[in-house]
Scaffold this motif. Sequence first.
Motif, PDB file in Angstrom:
ATOM      1  N   THR A  67       0.850  -1.184   0.000  1.00 29.08           N
ATOM      2  CA  THR A  67       0.000   0.000   0.000  1.00 29.08           C
ATOM      3  C   THR A  67       0.886   1.235   0.000  1.00 29.08           C
ATOM      4  O   THR A  67       1.843   1.320   0.772  1.00 29.08           O
TER       5      THR A  67
ATOM      6  N   THR B 282      -3.773   7.995   0.383  1.00 35.26           N
ATOM      7  CA  THR B 282      -3.405   6.644  -0.014  1.00 35.26           C
ATOM      8  C   THR B 282      -3.476   6.585  -1.531  1.00 35.26           C
ATOM      9  O   THR B 282      -4.502   6.916  -2.125  1.00 35.26           O
TER      10      THR B 282
ATOM     11  N   LYS C 226       1.474   5.282   0.434  1.00 28.68           N
ATOM     12  CA  LYS C 226       0.982   6.480   1.124  1.00 28.68           C
ATOM     13  C   LYS C 226       1.755   7.709   0.645  1.00 28.68           C
ATOM     14  O   LYS C 226       2.957   7.647   0.418  1.00 28.68           O
TER      15      LYS C 226
ATOM     16  N   ASP D  94      -3.450   4.975  -5.260  1.00 29.49           N
ATOM     17  CA  ASP D  94      -3.833   3.771  -6.000  1.00 29.49           C
ATOM     18  C   ASP D  94      -2.591   3.218  -6.690  1.00 29.49           C
ATOM     19  O   ASP D  94      -1.987   3.880  -7.532  1.00 29.49           O
ATOM     20  N   ARG D  95      -2.185   2.002  -6.321  1.00 32.36           N
ATOM     21  CA  ARG D  95      -0.940   1.447  -6.858  1.00 32.36           C
ATOM     22  C   ARG D  95      -1.118   0.762  -8.207  1.00 32.36           C
ATOM     23  O   ARG D  95      -0.135   0.337  -8.824  1.00 32.36           O
TER      24      ARG D  95
END
Length: 251
Positions: free
Chosen positions: A142, A155, A144, A157-158
């Motif tokens: 995740t 956060t 940040k 979006d990967r």
Amino acid sequence: MTLAAESIAVVLPAAGKSRRFGGDRKKIFSLLDDRMVWEHAVARLRERPEVGRIVIAIDPDDADLWEGVCSAPVARHRVELVAGGDERVESVRRALATLGEAEWIAVHDAARPLVRDEDLARLFAAAEASEAAILATPLRGTVKREGAESRIAATVDRRGLWEALTPQLFRGSLLRDAYARWRGFPVTDDAQLVERAGAAVRLVVGSPTNLKITVADDLAIAAALLAAERQGRASKGRASNGPASNGQPGR
């Protein structure tokens, strides 16, 4: 089709100061399984028949080390040395100037000692088809974004986000043109320059074990990964030399 033997010239920028690594020696000179980090990086490249000239851009302040303790592996791996610059981009540019009209040019971090042969094979094939390709790995965790006072601002979006690795391989004329267009803007990798010159760069999935030694703890991780590699090779060797299917001893 495959790239011709010795058609790839490799540049390894190695003039950094290793400020984050700490200790009394730079990370590329640190020992990993009785060999210096930079030598592991070079040795893996040298195993590929497509690789010809290898040029390392060094910090002139390290000249005594390169001419002394490093001289034997430099000779063994047929490495050429050139004085690097204060920034990575300048080190690569100086190395490029020594390579003339090399057909293919790869740039690899001297502090990445564990690139896998199978990853190199995929990279070389992709570059031949597209003229520009880099090893990279999709982001897994995740992500940040930091805000004020080290608090999370968002956060991210990967999906579609990758971490760039090296080597990065380009048609020589493409990389030379990209560097000729550089006008001093910040550069973090060579693909960025090629992108800005208008060329498409292909992403090739590489192993996350191709880590870059940055802080001291990375060296311990690299040692564990190297030990696991060695154990894996030994296990395969035992399996191939085990009892044959007809019950006779393996040969």
